[in-house]
Structure formats: structure tokens, C-alpha cells
Design a protein around this motif. Structure first.
Motif: not given
Length: 218
Positions: A36-43, A85-92, A163-173
Motif C-alpha cells: 500500500r505504501g510504496p511509490l512504485a509497483g503494484p498492490v 488466490g492473488l489479486g494484483i492492481i498495477e500502478a496505473a 503469500l502477498a509479500k513474497e509475490t510482490r517482492d518477486a514482481i519487484m525483482h
């Protein structure tokens, strides 16, 4: 003789789920988000349905778990969960609808995808109750409740947080490979001094949330 007691590993309680099981709710999903807090990437949100009574030692607030341990727990969660399950909402989209609405939308998506997996594995099972970290509920297909600091108090929520954090960290890589120079693999999009310095040097990229003050073009 060594009388040193082994260090107890913090593990979120299953009391909330047990009370719901006693009331007849057998398929309970824990839901949490990362980013929720980052300046970039999805939630990213995750929903996890665990078998009644299952305790995975060490499942707790994802931010307080070492990365190697968190990766191990992620595999344990995936192996043992009835569904996830996962839900991913991109920056745009975050910029378009705001971070709160994006988070709620990601959580709803995660529940929908968890239900799809549960149905495929155990037809006609339905998620009957949903436990959400925080103080607000997204749109849900069944009864639910929000639990403040749920990732430290509720086992299924803590599993979803991992699950959410590991998924998001992988996306940011992956984002780091596409947009090198910002250090996304290290800071995961948060507003660290190194990230702010990169923004000052290069300006924002497509992965940045332009409605977030520190990520806006100067």
C-alpha cells in the motif's frame, strides 16, 4: 548440562478460526495485502484457505520474518492450503482509482481466485467466512470481519500476508530488470533515500505511482 531453552518461534494464533469452525464455518479465508505504501509497483492481495486446525509454525507478520524463512513458509502454505488466490492492481490503476480502492479491489480479486481453486479441488465447496487484516472490508461474497493487526493475531491472515509479500517482492525483482537504475529489487518501491535519489536523477518510470507525492515528476 545446557539448560538453555529453545527459542520459541512466533506463530499467529488459530483461535479465531477455531471459534468460527465451532459455529459451523469450515472454509475460512484469511486475506491480507502487501504494497500500500510504496511509490512504485503494484498492490498485491492474497487469500488463503487453510484446513481446520492446521498450524504452520512460524506463520506470523510477514514483515518480521527473515526472507529465507519467509520463502520456506510460502512453500509450506501453498502445499498445505486448501486453496489460495492473488489479486494484483498495477500502478496505473492505483493512480486512476486511488490506493484504498485499489487495495479493496485486489482483496476481492484474491478471494475470487481462491474460490476458483477451492471449487476445482473440492466441488462444491464454498468459502463461508472471510477474515481481513485491517479495519475495512472489501466487497465479499460471504460474511466476514476486519481484524486490526490480523497478521499477528490470526493464522490464516498471516499466511495470506506471507503469500502477498513474497509475490510482490518477486514482481519487484522483475520490475528491476525492466527498469534498472532505481534499485527496485532492493527497496521494493518504498521511498528509501536511494530510491528518492534515483527518482531525482532519472524521473519516474511506468512502474511509479504518479499520484503519490514523492513519485510525481518535478
Amino acid at each position: 548440562m545446557d539448560k538453555t531453552k529453545p527459542r520459541k518461534i512466533k506463530t499467529a494464533s488459530t483461535q479465531t478460526e477455531a471459534a468460527l469452525h465451532a459455529r459451523g464455518f469450515h472454509f475460512i479465508a484469511g486475506v491480507d495485502e502487501a504494497g500500500r505504501g510504496p511509490l512504485a509497483g503494484p498492490v498485491v492481495a492474497a487469500a488463503v484457505v487453510l484446513p481446520p486446525g492446521l498450524i504452520i509454525e512460524g506463520v506470523y507478520d510477514s514483515k518480521k520474518i527473515a526472507p529465507a524463512r519467509r520463502a520456506f513458509l510460502l512453500e509450506e502454505i501453498k502445499i498445505n492450503a486448501l486453496a489460495y488466490g492473488l489479486g494484483i492492481i498495477e500502478a496505473a490503476e492505483i493512480d486512476r482509482i486511488n490506493i484504498l480502492q485499489a487495495t479493496m479491489q485486489a482483496m476481492s480479486q484474491a478471494v475470487t481466485h481462491a474460490q476458483e481453486m477451492l471449487t476445482a479441488r473440492s466441488t462444491p465447496a464454498q468459502i463461508q467466512y472471510i477474515l481481513v487484516d485491517g479495519n475495512r472490508l472489501p466487497s465479499l461474497p460471504c460474511p466476514g470481519e476486519a481484524i486490526t493487526k490480523g497478521d499477528t493475531l490470526c493464522h490464516s491472515i498471516a499466511a495470506a500476508a506471507i503469500l502477498a509479500k513474497e509475490t510482490r517482492d518477486a514482481i519487484m525483482h522483475e520490475v528491476d530488470v525492466i527498469y534498472p537504475g532505481y534499485g527496485f529489487a532492493t527497496h521494493k518501491g518504498y521511498g528509501t533515500p536511494a530510491h528518492l535519489a534515483a527518482l531525482a536523477q532519472y524521473g519516474p518510470c511506468v512502474a511509479h505511482r504518479l499520484t503519490f507525492k514523492k513519485a510525481k515528476p518535478q
